[in-house]
Motif scaffolding. Structure first.
Motif, PDB file in Angstrom:
ATOM      1  N   GLY A  33     -64.669  44.392  73.200  1.00  9.97           N
ATOM      2  CA  GLY A  33     -63.693  43.649  72.215  1.00  9.97           C
ATOM      3  C   GLY A  33     -62.502  44.650  71.583  1.00  9.97           C
ATOM      4  O   GLY A  33     -63.609  45.372  70.699  1.00  9.97           O
ATOM      5  N   TRP A  34     -61.915  44.157  71.398  1.00 11.50           N
ATOM      6  CA  TRP A  34     -60.759  45.097  70.641  1.00 11.50           C
ATOM      7  C   TRP A  34     -59.592  45.073  69.983  1.00 11.50           C
ATOM      8  O   TRP A  34     -59.141  46.163  69.093  1.00 11.50           O
ATOM      9  N   SER A  35     -59.487  43.531  70.281  1.00  9.06           N
ATOM     10  CA  SER A  35     -58.016  43.120  69.549  1.00  9.06           C
ATOM     11  C   SER A  35     -58.268  42.714  68.292  1.00  9.06           C
ATOM     12  O   SER A  35     -56.941  42.388  67.488  1.00  9.06           O
ATOM     13  N   LYS A  36     -59.347  42.798  67.451  1.00 10.56           N
ATOM     14  CA  LYS A  36     -59.595  42.756  66.364  1.00 10.56           C
ATOM     15  C   LYS A  36     -59.532  43.966  65.387  1.00 10.56           C
ATOM     16  O   LYS A  36     -59.399  43.451  63.480  1.00 10.56           O
ATOM     17  N   LEU A  52     -64.570  47.021  81.785  1.00 11.63           N
ATOM     18  CA  LEU A  52     -63.710  46.096  81.009  1.00 11.63           C
ATOM     19  C   LEU A  52     -64.512  44.698  81.260  1.00 11.63           C
ATOM     20  O   LEU A  52     -64.334  44.394  81.683  1.00 11.63           O
ATOM     21  N   SER A  53     -65.256  44.115  79.490  1.00  6.64           N
ATOM     22  CA  SER A  53     -65.103  43.037  80.239  1.00  6.64           C
ATOM     23  C   SER A  53     -64.023  41.878  79.149  1.00  6.64           C
ATOM     24  O   SER A  53     -64.122  41.910  78.237  1.00  6.64           O
ATOM     25  N   ALA A  54     -63.694  41.329  80.157  1.00  8.45           N
ATOM     26  CA  ALA A  54     -62.779  40.005  79.951  1.00  8.45           C
ATOM     27  C   ALA A  54     -63.273  38.656  79.263  1.00  8.45           C
ATOM     28  O   ALA A  54     -63.231  37.576  79.985  1.00  8.45           O
ATOM     29  N   HIS A  55     -63.724  38.648  77.767  1.00 10.27           N
ATOM     30  CA  HIS A  55     -64.359  37.529  77.436  1.00 10.27           C
ATOM     31  C   HIS A  55     -63.263  36.911  76.828  1.00 10.27           C
ATOM     32  O   HIS A  55     -63.781  35.097  76.941  1.00 10.27           O
ATOM     33  N   LEU A 101     -56.170  40.712  77.445  1.00 12.66           N
ATOM     34  CA  LEU A 101     -55.956  41.969  78.065  1.00 12.66           C
ATOM     35  C   LEU A 101     -54.255  41.939  78.644  1.00 12.66           C
ATOM     36  O   LEU A 101     -53.869  42.608  79.358  1.00 12.66           O
ATOM     37  N   VAL A 102     -54.366  40.137  78.619  1.00  9.76           N
ATOM     38  CA  VAL A 102     -52.925  40.462  79.852  1.00  9.76           C
ATOM     39  C   VAL A 102     -52.355  39.639  78.447  1.00  9.76           C
ATOM     40  O   VAL A 102     -50.437  39.415  79.470  1.00  9.76           O
TER      41      VAL A 102
END
Length: 433
Positions: free
Chosen positions: A128-131, A150-153, A157-158
């Motif tokens: 996770g990177w967005s927070k 990269l894990s797309a939980h 990402l897009v």
């Protein structure tokens, strides 16, 4: 939060292991990277759980936490790098808006650690990177991007709003991210200004993250793959790896004897908890909510009959679910996987899931539960009413889920085996010619 290891086989064809040859290199170390160090959602639970599983498999790990880290990070040897960032919702709005676009301080710390500690067989796994971390984390990882997994939980990402969902139009989004139609649509659940901020962040991400050269992008459900490709992820970089699941209870919950409907997860608008509360009131069924989030005050004001229980430890949840009749996952947006759904079904709890969830067709098709449109209040209430009245159907779903639900996911043991296979494949491709 550790994931216990079991040895139950996985039968789903989508979960078959395909990977590198037997002599593919194994990692010297895996650096697990995540925004936060406290598990309040499925993605962080998987990230933290992977540390225990990898260490048990003999692979040393380092945990990089975007926040302050601490004992809650759960690393068995304490090998943690805490970057000291703030969550986007904490502190000054202007400061967080700037750091959310590009958290230079966190990126510099991570880049310095990589320069000092990297080896040719170190794998980096970003969850996770967005927070907290922001797109800047991809800049720090550029020198090692060929060994980056990269894990797309989710879809951050897009997709600018991370969900491929138009919150204003109450519909699933089929637009191309950052295309003209995307940029001119007010789809954000907060405001158009927030949509512009998120679109700016997405544009920065595209500049600093070269998804053509990363080691692998892991989709937590096969159904995510077309949407990841639509957002610009090269198909040859994507691997489907469903999350590991441990049932909440080893013994079957005798759901047919109970009357309580249960929601477990973040109490946020996108999760549809308010839609569930409205339908539960119309259906005249009891509802309890396990979790916390921004929607709690509104829920307490408008639906005081709903029991809000906050977060529960795994031990507390294992006790609570034996009073439940079903678990409901009413997300407004297309839920990529739904860890809670499989955990519940494997414990013997029938499910009611949003029809847009990636796992909905499998749940309904396997007889583990029902799919419904949570935005259709009358229809949603009718589904709850039907389950409340039909003990025989609930008993059948309960027994089937307890016996068969694990076919929809990996066990921790099979998941870490497949993950190490993927790491080996990534290292094999990263070798110099």
């Amino acid at each position: 939060m550790a994931l216990a290891t079991t040895e139950r086989p996985v039968h789903a064809p989508a979960l078959e292991a395909v990977g590198p040859p037997e002599r593919a290199p194994s990692p010297d170390r895996v650096v697990v990277i995540n925004d936060v160090s406290v598990a309040r959602g499925g993605a962080t639970r998987v990230a933290l759980g992977s540390i225990d599983l990898l260490e048990a498999a003999g692979v040393p790990t380092t945990f990089v936490a975007g926040d302050g880290g601490g004992p809650a990070s759960g690393h068995p040897s304490g090998d943690t790098l805490a970057l000291g960032g703030r969550h986007l919702l904490d502190g000054s709005l202007l400061r967080n808006a700037a750091s959310g676009l590009y958290n230079a301080r966190a990126a510099a710390k991570l880049a310095a650690w990589i320069a000092e500690n990297d080896t040719p067989r170190t794998v980096y796994h970003l969850h996770g990177w967005s927070k907290v971390l922001s797109p800047a984390v991809f800049h720090a990882l550029r020198p090692v991007q060929r060994r980056l997994v990269l894990s797309a939980h989710d879809y951050f990402l897009v997709c600018p709003n991370g969900a491929y969902y138009d919150y204003r139009g109450s519909s699933v989004c089929h637009r191309t991210p950052l295309g003209i139609a995307c940029l001119t649509t007010g789809c954000d659940r907060r405001s158009q200004l927030h949509k512009l901020w998120r679109s700016s962040r997405q544009a920065i991400l595209r500049r600093v993250a070269d998804l053509r050269r990363v080691g692998a992008v892991l989709a937590v459900h096969d159904g995510m793959i077309p949407d990841l490709i639509r957002g610009g992820v090269p198909a040859e970089r994507i691997r489907a790896l469903r999350n590991p699941v441990v049932p909440w209870s080893a013994s079957r919950v005798e759901a047919e004897r109970n009357s309580l409907f249960l929601y477990v997860g973040r109490v946020e608008e996108e999760k549809g908890v308010d839609l569930l509360a409205a339908a539960a009131r119309d259906a005249g069924v009891r509802l309890a909510v396990v979790g916390r989030g921004a929607l709690q005050p509104r829920l307490a004001h408008e639906y005081p009959e709903v029991r809000q229980l906050g977060w529960k430890t795994p031990e507390e949840l294992a006790v609570l679910i034996h009073s439940a009749r079903a678990v409901v996952m009413p997300s407004r947006y297309p839920e990529p996987f739904g860890l809670v759904a499989v955990e519940a079904a494997a414990s013997g709890l029938p499910l009611v899931v949003s029809a847009t969830a990636a796992i909905a067709d499998e749940i309904a098709g396997s007889g583990l539960g029902l799919a419904a449109d949570p935005r259709d209040r009358a229809g949603f209430a009718a589904v709850l009413t039907g389950l409340a009245a039909d003990d025989a159907l609930v008993a059948t779903m309960s027994r089937r889920g307890h016996a068969e639900a694990m076919r929809l996911a990996h066990t921790p043991a099979s998941w870490v085996t497949e993950l190490l296979t993927i790491y080996g494949s990534v290292l094999e491709r990263s070798r110099p010619p």
